[in-house]
Design an enzyme around this catalytic site. Sequence first.
Site, PDB file in Angstrom:
ATOM      1  N   GLN A  82      42.522 -57.674 -30.511  1.00 48.50           N
ATOM      2  CA  GLN A  82      42.647 -56.610 -29.514  1.00 48.50           C
ATOM      3  C   GLN A  82      44.104 -56.217 -29.254  1.00 48.50           C
ATOM      4  O   GLN A  82      44.382 -55.484 -28.305  1.00 48.50           O
ATOM      5  CB  GLN A  82      41.931 -56.991 -28.225  1.00 48.50           C
ATOM      6  CG  GLN A  82      42.545 -58.130 -27.435  1.00 48.50           C
ATOM      7  CD  GLN A  82      41.639 -58.598 -26.317  1.00 48.50           C
ATOM      8  OE1 GLN A  82      40.620 -59.230 -26.540  1.00 48.50           O
ATOM      9  NE2 GLN A  82      41.991 -58.279 -25.082  1.00 48.50           N
ATOM     10  N   LYS A  97      37.284 -56.039 -12.363  1.00 45.00           N
ATOM     11  CA  LYS A  97      37.391 -54.571 -12.286  1.00 45.00           C
ATOM     12  C   LYS A  97      38.800 -54.094 -12.594  1.00 45.00           C
ATOM     13  O   LYS A  97      39.016 -52.903 -12.785  1.00 45.00           O
ATOM     14  CB  LYS A  97      37.004 -54.096 -10.881  1.00 45.00           C
ATOM     15  CG  LYS A  97      35.525 -54.147 -10.594  1.00 45.00           C
ATOM     16  CD  LYS A  97      35.265 -53.462  -9.262  1.00 45.00           C
ATOM     17  CE  LYS A  97      33.812 -53.595  -8.853  1.00 45.00           C
ATOM     18  NZ  LYS A  97      33.596 -52.991  -7.520  1.00 45.00           N
ATOM     19  N   HIS A 148      45.906 -66.821 -13.122  1.00 48.08           N
ATOM     20  CA  HIS A 148      46.485 -66.574 -11.803  1.00 48.08           C
ATOM     21  C   HIS A 148      45.338 -66.404 -10.816  1.00 48.08           C
ATOM     22  O   HIS A 148      44.156 -66.553 -11.177  1.00 48.08           O
ATOM     23  CB  HIS A 148      47.410 -65.344 -11.833  1.00 48.08           C
ATOM     24  CG  HIS A 148      46.804 -64.142 -12.491  1.00 48.08           C
ATOM     25  ND1 HIS A 148      45.704 -63.492 -11.981  1.00 48.08           N
ATOM     26  CD2 HIS A 148      47.111 -63.484 -13.635  1.00 48.08           C
ATOM     27  CE1 HIS A 148      45.381 -62.487 -12.750  1.00 48.08           C
ATOM     28  NE2 HIS A 148      46.219 -62.462 -13.782  1.00 48.08           N
ATOM     29  N   GLU A 149      45.691 -66.080  -9.589  1.00 45.05           N
ATOM     30  CA  GLU A 149      44.693 -66.007  -8.520  1.00 45.05           C
ATOM     31  C   GLU A 149      43.572 -65.012  -8.854  1.00 45.05           C
ATOM     32  O   GLU A 149      42.438 -65.187  -8.430  1.00 45.05           O
ATOM     33  CB  GLU A 149      45.426 -65.616  -7.226  1.00 45.05           C
ATOM     34  CG  GLU A 149      44.726 -65.938  -5.934  1.00 45.05           C
ATOM     35  CD  GLU A 149      44.151 -67.349  -5.813  1.00 45.05           C
ATOM     36  OE1 GLU A 149      42.998 -67.451  -5.349  1.00 45.05           O
ATOM     37  OE2 GLU A 149      44.829 -68.334  -6.182  1.00 45.05           O
ATOM     38  N   GLY A 150      43.900 -63.968  -9.629  1.00 42.68           N
ATOM     39  CA  GLY A 150      42.873 -63.000 -10.035  1.00 42.68           C
ATOM     40  C   GLY A 150      41.781 -63.682 -10.855  1.00 42.68           C
ATOM     41  O   GLY A 150      40.583 -63.496 -10.601  1.00 42.68           O
ATOM     42  N   HIS A 151      42.193 -64.502 -11.823  1.00 41.77           N
ATOM     43  CA  HIS A 151      41.201 -65.228 -12.634  1.00 41.77           C
ATOM     44  C   HIS A 151      40.414 -66.212 -11.751  1.00 41.77           C
ATOM     45  O   HIS A 151      39.201 -66.369 -11.916  1.00 41.77           O
ATOM     46  CB  HIS A 151      41.888 -66.041 -13.731  1.00 41.77           C
ATOM     47  CG  HIS A 151      42.627 -65.222 -14.745  1.00 41.77           C
ATOM     48  ND1 HIS A 151      43.992 -65.158 -14.800  1.00 41.77           N
ATOM     49  CD2 HIS A 151      42.172 -64.442 -15.763  1.00 41.77           C
ATOM     50  CE1 HIS A 151      44.365 -64.389 -15.801  1.00 41.77           C
ATOM     51  NE2 HIS A 151      43.280 -63.920 -16.405  1.00 41.77           N
ATOM     52  N   ARG A 169      50.797 -59.800 -17.325  1.00 37.75           N
ATOM     53  CA  ARG A 169      51.931 -59.010 -17.814  1.00 37.75           C
ATOM     54  C   ARG A 169      52.949 -58.697 -16.705  1.00 37.75           C
ATOM     55  O   ARG A 169      54.051 -58.260 -17.012  1.00 37.75           O
ATOM     56  CB  ARG A 169      51.437 -57.728 -18.491  1.00 37.75           C
ATOM     57  CG  ARG A 169      50.708 -58.041 -19.807  1.00 37.75           C
ATOM     58  CD  ARG A 169      50.359 -56.810 -20.603  1.00 37.75           C
ATOM     59  NE  ARG A 169      49.925 -57.152 -21.939  1.00 37.75           N
ATOM     60  CZ  ARG A 169      48.664 -57.103 -22.394  1.00 37.75           C
ATOM     61  NH1 ARG A 169      47.697 -56.708 -21.580  1.00 37.75           N
ATOM     62  NH2 ARG A 169      48.375 -57.438 -23.633  1.00 37.75           N
ATOM     63  N   ASP A 175      40.274 -54.435 -15.271  1.00 36.76           N
ATOM     64  CA  ASP A 175      40.071 -53.823 -16.593  1.00 36.76           C
ATOM     65  C   ASP A 175      38.744 -53.068 -16.539  1.00 36.76           C
ATOM     66  O   ASP A 175      37.744 -53.489 -17.124  1.00 36.76           O
ATOM     67  CB  ASP A 175      40.061 -54.910 -17.676  1.00 36.76           C
ATOM     68  CG  ASP A 175      41.398 -55.613 -17.765  1.00 36.76           C
ATOM     69  OD1 ASP A 175      42.374 -54.974 -18.178  1.00 36.76           O
ATOM     70  OD2 ASP A 175      41.472 -56.795 -17.392  1.00 36.76           O
TER      71      ASP A 175
END
Length: 266
Positions: free
Chosen positions: A57, A144, A30-33, A183, A146
């Site tokens: 994980q 950031k 998404h745009e974050g990536h 998520r 995570d």
Amino acid sequence: MRVLSDIASLRRAVAAAGPLCLVPTMGNLHEGHLSLVRLARRHARAVAVSIFVNRLQFLPGEDFDRYPRTFEHDCRLLEAEGVELLFAPDESVLYPVPQTYFVKPPPLAEELEGRFRPGFFHGVATVVLKLLNCVQPAAAVFGKKDYQQLMIVRGMARQFDLPVEIVAGETVREADGLAMSSRNAYLSAAQRAEAPRLQRTLREVASGRLSSQAAAAALAGAGWQPDYVEVRRRDGLAPPQPHDRELVVLAAARLGATRLIDNLEF
Ligand code: PAF
């Protein structure tokens, strides 16, 4: 964009590409990536992205099986960003035999997220070390969003003298403040409308209007199940001392079956 699924051809492509900046992901981009990809471009001439949903994980009962896998869509987004290399190995490539060597992260890995997801950072640190060894980038970007993961990866790179610069990318938010996350797709319409409360609550803590405890109680009062709301020192995430100025408030809380995390530096 070259898509590589085995380590030998990846290594050949890496050698030809010159210094790389890597953006490790689990896909469903998404745009974050994409903001991390754009940041990576500022740190090296060539950008590599990895897509690998890392079983190590996920706890038993977590969403490993239903984690959204959208490979074709991800490829189109990365092509449009001009990404040079995509490393997308199968499990049989990254874990050809059951993994019995693990990175043991420091006690910080048992706090915050680690308290509620035991073993999570063992899995993250182990796969990140493997990905860094496979791609051998000059720099690697971690979001950031995570925050604790970023600190643990940064500490691992320092203590193992890994020849890689760990770069931090800012969290990208929806217009209503909700941090972008794969998520978020699990949320119902009503939960999606409620979800920005997490960020609003963190702002109340950062501004001093709410203590961490009161913030957790406020979330619970609005129907959330908070795991933690905690203020820590930004660098290293130790509990804050009275005169610390560089702080971050971190939170995780469930909305129905969906667990959301967020944080805010202040
Ligand atoms: O943040 C993630 O997407 C994952 O934890 C990572 C860093 C790709 C390791 O699997």
